[in-house]
Scaffold this motif. Structure first.
Motif, PDB file in Angstrom:
ATOM      1  N   GLY A   1       4.502   1.228  10.652  1.00 48.25           N
ATOM      2  CA  GLY A   1       3.150   0.737  10.373  1.00 48.25           C
ATOM      3  C   GLY A   1       3.000  -0.027   9.072  1.00 48.25           C
ATOM      4  O   GLY A   1       1.879  -0.364   8.672  1.00 48.25           O
ATOM      5  N   VAL A   2       4.110  -0.302   8.398  1.00 47.30           N
ATOM      6  CA  VAL A   2       4.038  -1.061   7.136  1.00 47.30           C
ATOM      7  C   VAL A   2       3.822  -2.542   7.461  1.00 47.30           C
ATOM      8  O   VAL A   2       4.478  -3.085   8.345  1.00 47.30           O
ATOM      9  N   ARG A   3       2.863  -3.175   6.740  1.00 46.42           N
ATOM     10  CA  ARG A   3       2.668  -4.638   6.883  1.00 46.42           C
ATOM     11  C   ARG A   3       3.660  -5.333   5.977  1.00 46.42           C
ATOM     12  O   ARG A   3       3.855  -4.903   4.833  1.00 46.42           O
ATOM     13  N   CYS A   4       4.267  -6.407   6.466  1.00 48.46           N
ATOM     14  CA  CYS A   4       5.222  -7.124   5.616  1.00 48.46           C
ATOM     15  C   CYS A   4       4.836  -8.593   5.589  1.00 48.46           C
ATOM     16  O   CYS A   4       4.759  -9.240   6.637  1.00 48.46           O
ATOM     17  N   ILE A   5       4.575  -9.106   4.403  1.00 47.63           N
ATOM     18  CA  ILE A   5       4.240 -10.526   4.250  1.00 47.63           C
ATOM     19  C   ILE A   5       5.401 -11.165   3.503  1.00 47.63           C
ATOM     20  O   ILE A   5       5.563 -10.979   2.295  1.00 47.63           O
TER      21      ILE A   5
ATOM     22  N   THR B   1      -1.028   5.004   5.049  1.00 47.32           N
ATOM     23  CA  THR B   1      -1.263   4.069   6.154  1.00 47.32           C
ATOM     24  C   THR B   1      -1.582   2.638   5.692  1.00 47.32           C
ATOM     25  O   THR B   1      -1.667   1.738   6.522  1.00 47.32           O
TER      26      THR B   1
ATOM     27  N   ARG C   1       8.408  -1.560   9.555  1.00 45.80           N
ATOM     28  CA  ARG C   1       7.362  -2.139  10.423  1.00 45.80           C
ATOM     29  C   ARG C   1       6.979  -1.175  11.548  1.00 45.80           C
ATOM     30  O   ARG C   1       5.796  -1.023  11.852  1.00 45.80           O
TER      31      ARG C   1
ATOM     32  N   HIS D   1      -4.955  -9.688  -3.390  1.00 46.90           N
ATOM     33  CA  HIS D   1      -4.744  -8.553  -2.479  1.00 46.90           C
ATOM     34  C   HIS D   1      -5.003  -7.293  -3.286  1.00 46.90           C
ATOM     35  O   HIS D   1      -4.166  -6.885  -4.107  1.00 46.90           O
TER      36      HIS D   1
ATOM     37  N   ASN E   1       0.226  -1.923  -2.581  1.00 41.58           N
ATOM     38  CA  ASN E   1       1.047  -3.141  -2.565  1.00 41.58           C
ATOM     39  C   ASN E   1       2.438  -2.819  -3.081  1.00 41.58           C
ATOM     40  O   ASN E   1       2.575  -2.212  -4.148  1.00 41.58           O
TER      41      ASN E   1
ATOM     42  N   THR F   1       1.565  -2.394   2.196  1.00 40.66           N
ATOM     43  CA  THR F   1       1.961  -3.781   2.468  1.00 40.66           C
ATOM     44  C   THR F   1       3.097  -4.169   1.530  1.00 40.66           C
ATOM     45  O   THR F   1       3.024  -3.925   0.326  1.00 40.66           O
TER      46      THR F   1
END
Ligand SMILES: Cc1cc2nc3c(=O)[nH]c(=O)nc-3n(C[C@H](O)[C@H](O)[C@H](O)COP(=O)(O)OP(=O)(O)OC[C@H]3O[C@@H](n4cnc5c(N)ncnc54)[C@H](O)[C@@H]3O)c2cc1C
Length: 496
Positions: free
Chosen positions: A206-210, A34, A203, A242, A13, A37
Motif C-alpha cells: 500500500g505504499v505510494r511511490c512517486i 497507511t 507497493r 506534499h 514522506n 509515500t
C-alpha cells in the motif's frame, strides 16, 4: 526521542527509494502505517535500478557483498545475521511466487550464499580478521569463518559446498601465499533485483511511490509558516507541496546537500568500479560463475594501495571489481556558501570541469589492474579487459556508523542514512529499526545508540576525515582521472 503525535493514518514522506527508503517504507506499512509515500528523483520503473539505464544511486547496482565478518563489532555482526535470515525469506518469497516483481520470475534470487573471501597479501591473518573468527565462534556461530591455512577449516569449506572459494584466485597453484578468511554466512546480494523486489513489495503493502525527475524530485523541505523549526512536508521540482506529519530523508550521497545540518557528521564520497565483460562462449564463463566463485575483499584496511572487492560474474557476464582505498569527494559551493561534496556520475547533470564524469581516478585503475595482473592472469590470456567504469557515491559518517535519528531542533524530520560502504546487506531489516526509532521503542539498544545524531568529540580521531573541501587531496578536482576511452585497454578498443 519519538514522534509522539504520529497516528497510523498520518501522511509520512520518505525521500529516496534506495535501501534505507524502501526498507523503511516496507516496515512502516507492515506495522500498519497507511499514509506512506516514497519520493525519488529517478524513474526506477523505467530503469529497473539498472546503472546501464541511468540509475546511479549506491543501491542501484549489479551486486553487493554480504558478510557477517565484522572484526568482532557485534552490532553489525548481529544485524547482518538477522538480515541474512531476511535475505533467505526474500529468496523464498520469489521462489514461491508470493512476491512477483514485474520482469522477475520464480527463478530469480536476490541473495546467493557463495561465501565472501577476505584476503590479505601477507603471511599472517590481520588482527581484524582474527577477531572476526574469534567473535563468531564465541557467539556460537561455529565454523562459519574458515581460515584458508587451517586444514580442518578447508575440509569444512568443502563439506559446505564452498571448497571453490578457499583459493578462489588459484594463488597456491602459482606459488603465492593464500591467507584469508572465508565467511560462509555471506556472499552476494543481487542489488538491482533486490531493489525491484522491495519496491514491488512496498507497493503491494500500500505504499505510494512517486519516482520521477520532476514529480518525485525533492527540491526543499517545507517549514511551518508559524514555526520555522517544524518541517511540515516537502516541495517537489514540479512546484507541488506534499504535506506530512513526518518526513524521513534517505537520499544516500545526496543527503548532506539536502540537509546541511549533517555538516561534520556525514559526507558524500566516491568509490570506483571497473567492469569486465565475460562472453558466454568464454571458458571463463563457468570459472567465474557464482556457483564456482565467491565475492571477495582484498586488503580492506590497507589505505590507498588496497581496498579492493569483487564478485562472480552476473547473468550477463559482468565481472565487477571495486576500489575503496581512497574515498574521493566532489566539493561544490552550495547556496549557503559552504562547500559540500555532491555526487557526480556519468548520468547526473553535475559535471566535473564541464565534462560528464565517465572516468575513475588513476589510482583506482592502477590498484585494480595490479590486482588483476597478479590474481586473474586468465583474463589477459582470454583478451578480456575493463570495458566500463563507474563512480558510485557513498554517504560516509565520521565514525562509519549509520545515522538514523530525528534531526535535532527540527520537529517532523528524520534522517536515515550514512550507509558508508556497508548498509546494503541490511536491506531486509534496517527499516524495522527506523520504525522502532520513529515509535521510540527500545532506544537503549547499542545499535540504536550508535546511530544517533552526534558530533565528533574534541580531540577524537575520526575513522573518516570529512569536509576537507576543494583544496583536499581527495577532491576529484585534484585527482588524476582516467577517462572511459583511456581505461579500455588496446585489445578492447580494437573490438569496440
Ligand atoms: C561502490 C559502492 C559499493 C558498495 N558495496 C557494498 C557492499 O558490498 N555491501 C554493502 O552492504 N554495502 C555496500 N555499499 C553501501 C550501500 O550500497 C549503501 O550503504 C546503500 O545502498 C545506501 O542506500 P541509501 O538508501 O542510503 O542511498 P542510495 O542507494 O544512494 O539511494 C538514495 C536515493 O535517494 C534519491 N534522491 C537523492 N536526492 C533526492 C532528491 N532531492 N529527491 C528525491 N530523491 C532523491 C536517489 O535518486 C536515490 O535513489 C556500497 C556502496 C557503494 C557506493
Amino acid at each position: 526521542m519519538a514522534q509522539p503525535s504520529l497516528s497510523k493514518s498520518d501522511p509520512i514522506n520518505i525521500v529516496g527509494a534506495g535501501v534505507f527508503g524502501l526498507s523503511t517504507a516496507i516496515h512502516l506499512a507492515q506495522r500498519g502505517y497507511t499514509g506512506v509515500t516514497v519520493f525519488d528523483k529517478h524513474a526506477y520503473d523505467d530503469s529497473q535500478y539498472s546503472y546501464f539505464k541511468g540509475a546511479d544511486a549506491a543501491s542501484a547496482d549489479i551486486n553487493k557483498i554480504i558478510r557477517s565478518a565484522y572484526g568482532g563489532v557485534s552490532i553489525y555482526q548481529d544485524l547482518t545475521l538477522e538480515a541474512i535470515e531476511g535475505w533467505k525469506r526474500w529468496n523464498k518469497d520469489l521462489a514461491s511466487g508470493v512476491v512477483r516483481p514485474p520482469g522477475m520470475s520464480r527463478n530469480d534470487r536476490v541473495f546467493i550464499n557463495n561465501g565472501n573471501l577476505i584476503m590479505t597479501d601477507g603471511d599472517e591473518l590481520p588482527d581484524f580478521d582474527q577477531a572476526t573468527v574469534t567473535s563468531m565462534e564465541n557467539a556460537g556461530h561455529h565454523d562459519t569463518q574458515l581460515v584458508t591455512t587451517d586444514a580442518r577449516h578447508r575440509q569444512v569449506a568443502h563439506a559446505k559446498g564452498l571448497g571453490f572459494a578457499i583459493d578462489a584466485f588459484r594463488r597456491e597453484q602459482r606459488g603465492k601465499s593464500n591467507v584469508a578468511v572465508l565467511d560462509t554466512t555471506g556472499g552476494t546480494a543481487l542489488a538491482g533485483k533486490a531493489c525491484r523486489f522491495a519496491l514491488h513489495k512496498a507497493r503491494t503493502l500500500g505504499v505510494r511511490c512517486i519516482l520521477h525527475p520532476e514529480t518525485g524530485a525533492v527540491d526543499s523541505l517545507a517549514h511551518s509558516p508559524q514555526n520555522p523549526r517544524k518541517v511540515i512536508g516537502i516541495k517537489t521540482r514540479d512546484g507541488k507541496a506534499h504535506l506530512a506529519a513526518l518526513t524521513i530523508v534517505a537520499c544516500g550521497g545526496w543527503t548532506p546537500a539536502l540537509l546541511p545540518q549533517l555538516d561534520g557528521l556525514c559526507e558524500a564520497t566516491a568509490g570506483s568500479v571497473a567492469m569486465i565483460k565475460v562472453p558466454r562462449t568464454s571458458p571463463l564463463w563457468d570459472r567465474f560463475a557464482p556457483e564456482n566463485f565467491p565475492s571477495w575483499v582484498w586488503k580492506m584496511r590497507d589505505g590507498a594501495e588496497g581496498g579492493l572487492y569483487g564478485f562472480a560474474r552476473d547473468e550477463d557476464g559482468w565481472l565487477k571489481i571495486g576500489y575503496r582505498g581512497t574515498k574521493y569527494t566532489n566539493p561544490i559551493t552550495q547556496p549557503d556558501g559552504v562547500e559540500r561534496s555532491v555526487p557526480a556520475t556519468r548520468w547526473s547533470p553535475t559535471t566535473l570541469n564541464g565534462r560528464q564524469l565517465t572516468a575513475i581516478p588513476q589510482q583506482a585503475e592502477k590498484v585494480i589492474r595490479r590486482f588483476m595482473a597478479e590474481n586473474m592472469p586468465e583474463l589477459v590470456e582470454e583478451g578480456l579487459d575493463i570495458v566500463k567504469t563507474r563512480i558510485c557515491w557513498y554517504n560516509d559518517s565520521f565514525d562509519n556508523h549509520l545515522v538514523i535519528d530525528f534531526v535535532p531542533e527540527t520537529a517532523g524530520l528524520m534522517v536515515a542514512t550514512a550507509g558508508c560502504g556497508h548498509a546494503f546487506k541490511y536491506f531486509p531489516v534496517i527499516g524495522k529499526y527506523v520504525v522502532d526509532i520513529v515509535e521510540g521503542k527500545e532506544l537503549s539498544r547499542p545499535c540504536i545508540k550508535a546511530w544517533r545524531w552526534r558530533t565528533l568529540e574534541k580531540g577524537a580521531v575520526p575513522a573518516n576525515v570529512l569536509m576537507e573541501g576543494s583544496k583536499g587531496a581527495r577532491s576529484l578536482l585534484n585527482t588524476q582521472l582516467v577517462w572511459d576511452e583511456e581505461v579500455q585497454g588496446p585489445s578492447v578498443r580494437a573490438r569496440l
